[in-house]
Design a protein around this motif. Structure first.
Motif, short mmCIF file in Angstrom:
data_model
loop_
_atom_site.label_atom_id
_atom_site.label_comp_id
_atom_site.label_asym_id
_atom_site.label_seq_id
_atom_site.Cartn_x
_atom_site.Cartn_y
_atom_site.Cartn_z
N ILE A 26 21.52 -21.06 18.27
CA ILE A 26 22.64 -21.53 19.10
C ILE A 26 23.65 -20.41 19.28
O ILE A 26 24.14 -20.18 20.40
CB ILE A 26 23.29 -22.77 18.48
N ALA A 27 23.98 -19.70 18.20
CA ALA A 27 24.94 -18.59 18.30
C ALA A 27 24.41 -17.49 19.19
O ALA A 27 25.14 -16.95 20.05
CB ALA A 27 25.25 -18.05 16.91
N LEU A 28 23.14 -17.14 19.04
CA LEU A 28 22.52 -16.11 19.87
C LEU A 28 22.53 -16.53 21.33
O LEU A 28 22.86 -15.73 22.22
CB LEU A 28 21.10 -15.84 19.40
N TRP A 29 22.20 -17.78 21.59
CA TRP A 29 22.20 -18.29 22.96
C TRP A 29 23.59 -18.24 23.55
O TRP A 29 23.77 -17.85 24.71
CB TRP A 29 21.66 -19.72 22.97
N ALA A 30 24.61 -18.62 22.78
CA ALA A 30 25.99 -18.62 23.30
C ALA A 30 26.43 -17.20 23.65
O ALA A 30 27.07 -16.99 24.69
CB ALA A 30 26.93 -19.23 22.26
N VAL A 31 26.09 -16.23 22.81
CA VAL A 31 26.45 -14.84 23.09
C VAL A 31 25.71 -14.35 24.34
O VAL A 31 26.30 -13.71 25.21
CB VAL A 31 26.15 -13.94 21.87
N LEU A 32 24.44 -14.66 24.43
CA LEU A 32 23.64 -14.23 25.58
C LEU A 32 24.17 -14.82 26.88
O LEU A 32 24.41 -14.09 27.85
CB LEU A 32 22.17 -14.61 25.39
N VAL A 33 24.37 -16.11 26.90
CA VAL A 33 24.84 -16.76 28.13
C VAL A 33 26.27 -16.32 28.45
O VAL A 33 26.62 -16.11 29.61
CB VAL A 33 24.73 -18.29 28.02
#
Length: 80
Positions: A26-33
């Motif tokens: 979730i954290a990785l996705w939030a940073v990516l998006v």
């Protein structure tokens, strides 16, 4: 002499580890998006919706989490 009918349950270490992996995804996705939001924001609204649906549902939830949840339950990475 009494026999306990309840089976003994030993919690698996995979579930807590899997939960931390989900939080990491979730954290990785939030940073990516978040880093792509400027680029995606330039697109017309009609094009933004499919991009966010793909990034949000398919890319981060369906594909990786299907295997991760399977591993948490069974200990194998193969699908359900």
């Amino acid at each position: 002499m009494s026999i306990d009918p309840r089976p003994t349950y030993r919690p698996s270490w995979r579930k807590p580890v899997g939960m931390f992996m989900i939080l990491g995804l979730i954290a990785l996705w939030a940073v990516l998006v978040g880093s792509l939001s400027g680029l995606i924001g330039r697109l017309p609204m009609v094009a933004q919706v499919p991009v966010y649906v793909f990034l949000g549902l398919i890319w981060i939830w369906i594909l990786p989490l299907k295997r991760l949840l399977s591993w948490m339950e069974t200990g194998r990475w193969r699908g359900f």
